[in-house]
Design a protein around this motif. Structure first.
Motif, mmCIF file in Angstrom:
data_model
loop_
_atom_site.group_PDB
_atom_site.id
_atom_site.type_symbol
_atom_site.label_atom_id
_atom_site.label_comp_id
_atom_site.label_asym_id
_atom_site.label_seq_id
_atom_site.Cartn_x
_atom_site.Cartn_y
_atom_site.Cartn_z
ATOM 1 N N LEU A 171 -18.204 17.248 36.430
ATOM 2 C CA LEU A 171 -18.260 15.795 36.236
ATOM 3 C C LEU A 171 -18.351 15.032 37.555
ATOM 4 O O LEU A 171 -18.469 13.805 37.549
ATOM 5 C CB LEU A 171 -17.033 15.316 35.440
ATOM 6 N N ARG A 172 -18.285 15.724 38.675
ATOM 7 C CA ARG A 172 -18.466 15.064 39.971
ATOM 8 C C ARG A 172 -19.828 14.365 40.019
ATOM 9 O O ARG A 172 -20.863 14.974 39.724
ATOM 10 C CB ARG A 172 -18.382 16.075 41.106
ATOM 11 N N ILE A 184 -21.365 9.904 35.187
ATOM 12 C CA ILE A 184 -20.817 8.752 34.448
ATOM 13 C C ILE A 184 -20.209 9.296 33.162
ATOM 14 O O ILE A 184 -20.902 9.944 32.370
ATOM 15 C CB ILE A 184 -21.908 7.719 34.126
ATOM 16 N N VAL A 185 -18.933 9.023 32.962
ATOM 17 C CA VAL A 185 -18.203 9.605 31.828
ATOM 18 C C VAL A 185 -17.566 8.501 30.999
ATOM 19 O O VAL A 185 -16.881 7.624 31.542
ATOM 20 C CB VAL A 185 -17.124 10.584 32.319
ATOM 21 N N ALA A 186 -17.771 8.545 29.702
ATOM 22 C CA ALA A 186 -17.239 7.541 28.786
ATOM 23 C C ALA A 186 -15.941 8.014 28.147
ATOM 24 O O ALA A 186 -15.778 9.200 27.849
ATOM 25 C CB ALA A 186 -18.265 7.224 27.696
ATOM 26 N N VAL A 187 -15.013 7.081 27.942
ATOM 27 C CA VAL A 187 -13.772 7.341 27.197
ATOM 28 C C VAL A 187 -13.475 6.121 26.343
ATOM 29 O O VAL A 187 -13.943 5.015 26.628
ATOM 30 C CB VAL A 187 -12.565 7.612 28.127
ATOM 31 N N ASN A 188 -12.707 6.313 25.301
ATOM 32 C CA ASN A 188 -12.293 5.181 24.473
ATOM 33 C C ASN A 188 -11.247 4.349 25.201
ATOM 34 O O ASN A 188 -10.305 4.890 25.785
ATOM 35 C CB ASN A 188 -11.733 5.674 23.131
ATOM 36 N N LEU A 189 -11.414 3.041 25.149
ATOM 37 C CA LEU A 189 -10.498 2.118 25.800
ATOM 38 C C LEU A 189 -9.086 2.293 25.251
ATOM 39 O O LEU A 189 -8.871 2.329 24.044
ATOM 40 C CB LEU A 189 -10.964 0.671 25.567
ATOM 41 N N GLY A 190 -8.113 2.444 26.154
ATOM 42 C CA GLY A 190 -6.726 2.583 25.750
ATOM 43 C C GLY A 190 -6.303 4.006 25.469
ATOM 44 O O GLY A 190 -5.129 4.255 25.185
ATOM 45 N N SER A 191 -7.235 4.960 25.556
ATOM 46 C CA SER A 191 -6.894 6.361 25.277
ATOM 47 C C SER A 191 -6.300 7.009 26.520
ATOM 48 O O SER A 191 -6.477 6.541 27.648
ATOM 49 C CB SER A 191 -8.133 7.135 24.825
ATOM 50 N N ASN A 192 -5.623 8.136 26.315
ATOM 51 C CA ASN A 192 -5.039 8.864 27.443
ATOM 52 C C ASN A 192 -6.082 9.630 28.233
ATOM 53 O O ASN A 192 -5.811 10.103 29.336
ATOM 54 C CB ASN A 192 -3.974 9.843 26.942
ATOM 55 N N PHE A 193 -7.307 9.728 27.689
ATOM 56 C CA PHE A 193 -8.334 10.507 28.371
ATOM 57 C C PHE A 193 -8.782 9.845 29.675
ATOM 58 O O PHE A 193 -9.174 10.538 30.619
ATOM 59 C CB PHE A 193 -9.513 10.749 27.436
ATOM 60 N N GLU A 194 -8.728 8.522 29.723
ATOM 61 C CA GLU A 194 -9.034 7.845 30.982
ATOM 62 C C GLU A 194 -8.063 8.290 32.076
ATOM 63 O O GLU A 194 -8.473 8.603 33.206
ATOM 64 C CB GLU A 194 -8.961 6.330 30.807
ATOM 65 N N GLN A 195 -6.767 8.346 31.736
ATOM 66 C CA GLN A 195 -5.781 8.744 32.730
ATOM 67 C C GLN A 195 -5.955 10.208 33.126
ATOM 68 O O GLN A 195 -5.782 10.575 34.296
ATOM 69 C CB GLN A 195 -4.363 8.501 32.216
ATOM 70 N N LEU A 196 -6.305 11.057 32.170
ATOM 71 C CA LEU A 196 -6.538 12.467 32.495
ATOM 72 C C LEU A 196 -7.663 12.609 33.518
ATOM 73 O O LEU A 196 -7.585 13.429 34.445
ATOM 74 C CB LEU A 196 -6.877 13.259 31.230
ATOM 75 N N LEU A 197 -8.706 11.802 33.359
ATOM 76 C CA LEU A 197 -9.803 11.843 34.319
ATOM 77 C C LEU A 197 -9.365 11.301 35.675
ATOM 78 O O LEU A 197 -9.731 11.847 36.723
ATOM 79 C CB LEU A 197 -11.001 11.044 33.796
ATOM 80 N N ARG A 198 -8.565 10.244 35.665
ATOM 81 C CA ARG A 198 -8.105 9.641 36.928
ATOM 82 C C ARG A 198 -7.134 10.570 37.662
ATOM 83 O O ARG A 198 -6.934 10.427 38.868
ATOM 84 C CB ARG A 198 -7.471 8.281 36.674
ATOM 85 N N ASP A 199 -6.543 11.505 36.939
ATOM 86 C CA ASP A 199 -5.619 12.445 37.565
ATOM 87 C C ASP A 199 -6.323 13.663 38.174
ATOM 88 O O ASP A 199 -5.690 14.478 38.848
ATOM 89 C CB ASP A 199 -4.583 12.940 36.529
ATOM 90 N N LEU A 200 -7.625 13.782 37.940
ATOM 91 C CA LEU A 200 -8.363 14.911 38.503
ATOM 92 C C LEU A 200 -8.398 14.797 40.028
ATOM 93 O O LEU A 200 -8.467 13.703 40.580
ATOM 94 C CB LEU A 200 -9.795 14.929 37.963
ATOM 95 N N PHE A 236 -10.719 15.230 41.978
ATOM 96 C CA PHE A 236 -11.979 14.631 42.435
ATOM 97 C C PHE A 236 -12.303 13.348 41.653
ATOM 98 O O PHE A 236 -13.478 12.994 41.479
ATOM 99 C CB PHE A 236 -13.131 15.640 42.293
ATOM 100 N N ALA A 237 -11.269 12.659 41.182
ATOM 101 C CA ALA A 237 -11.453 11.480 40.335
ATOM 102 C C ALA A 237 -12.314 10.400 40.988
ATOM 103 O O ALA A 237 -13.057 9.682 40.301
ATOM 104 C CB ALA A 237 -10.100 10.903 39.953
ATOM 105 N N ASP A 238 -12.226 10.280 42.312
ATOM 106 C CA ASP A 238 -12.999 9.239 42.991
ATOM 107 C C ASP A 238 -14.495 9.535 42.988
ATOM 108 O O ASP A 238 -15.308 8.678 43.360
ATOM 109 C CB ASP A 238 -12.505 9.057 44.432
ATOM 110 N N GLU A 239 -14.871 10.720 42.517
ATOM 111 C CA GLU A 239 -16.284 11.074 42.415
ATOM 112 C C GLU A 239 -16.822 10.913 40.991
ATOM 113 O O GLU A 239 -17.985 11.228 40.719
ATOM 114 C CB GLU A 239 -16.495 12.516 42.872
#
Length: 255
Positions: free
Chosen positions: A130-131, A134-150, A152-155
């Motif tokens: 995923l580096r 562009i990755v989509a997630v549902n607004l308010g879901s925990n999946f956004e945070q999971l991605l931000r915790d990667l 390489f999240a800044d990529e």
């Protein structure tokens, strides 16, 4: 005088039985989006899905009158906070942030975070790819945070959606979306959209029912938790899962 006494006694009996009847038929207002197939969705104007069946079974076991309220997923936590609903049945994942704020039942679904791409997009074979995407997630879901915790999240460019993450991925407007594996597999199975799973789940998620962390909320949580434990022990949860998914997603051994 006898008639007066008899009436007074009768009135006393009626008053005494009202609270018991109310307790037996106490309402539990359950919030859900109604747009998360196959967990909660509307078909031919009927709200249905795994979550609906589970909550109706909980209501029968716990003596609760289940009332469903549908709204956008992003508004569910706010509605619970404000007391407009008593809990949320919409695959709410236990996270440290949510656990610090709400009183959760024991998990009733064990799942994993899944990357999904347009069919034929073999450049993405899992979360590591995923580096630069562009990755989509549902607004308010925990999946956004999971991605931000990667690491390489800044990529990764994350886009939040109220809906239609599947369509935008299929149309190539985003490179992938992240959702739970169970729902992702069902969408691919039931939808005509050209989508595919990309690799294995990259994070286990445990989903439960959140309640307000006050005295009333904890009492409701304990009542619902006891009902869920009974439904797990007698096989009802497994049966509901088999009905909707063809497998048991309600235990740690679920695949």
């Amino acid at each position: 005088m006898t008639n007066v006494l008899h009436s007074a006694l009768l009135a006393g009996l009626i008053v005494a039985t009202v609270p018991a009847a109310q307790a037996e038929d106490a309402a539990l207002t359950v919030g859900m989006s109604g747009g998360y197939f196959p967990f909660t969705f509307v078909r031919q104007d009927v709200l249905q899905g795994f979550e609906v069946d589970v909550m109706n079974a909980v209501g029968e076991k716990a003596g609760l009158d289940i009332q469903f309220e549908t709204m956008s997923f992003s508004g569910l936590i706010g509605a619970l906070d404000a007391g407009r609903i008593d809990t949320i049945a919409n695959q709410i994942t236990i996270t440290p942030e949510r656990e610090a704020k709400f009183a959760f039942t024991e998990p009733y679904v064990i799942d994993g975070a899944q990357v999904v791409t347009r069919k034929g997009n073999d450049a993405i074979a899992g979360v590591e790819d995923l580096r630069g995407k562009i990755v989509a997630v549902n607004l308010g879901s925990n999946f956004e945070q999971l991605l931000r915790d990667l690491p390489f999240a800044d990529e990764v460019e994350i886009r939040t959606y109220e809906s239609n993450i599947e369509q935008d991925t299929a149309l190539g407007r985003v490179d992938a979306f992240v959702m739970d594996r169970v729902s992702s597999a069902q969408v691919i199975k039931e939808s005509p959209l050209p989508l595919q799973l990309a690799g294995e789940p990259f994070s286990e998620i445990r989903n439960a029912l959140p309640f307000r962390d006050d005295e009333e909320g904890r009492v409701l949580r304990d009542k619902v938790d006891a009902a869920l434990a009974t439904l797990r022990k007698d096989g009802t949860l497994s049966e509901i899962s088999e009905k909707w998914f063809g497998s048991d997603i309600t235990s740690p051994a679920a695949e």
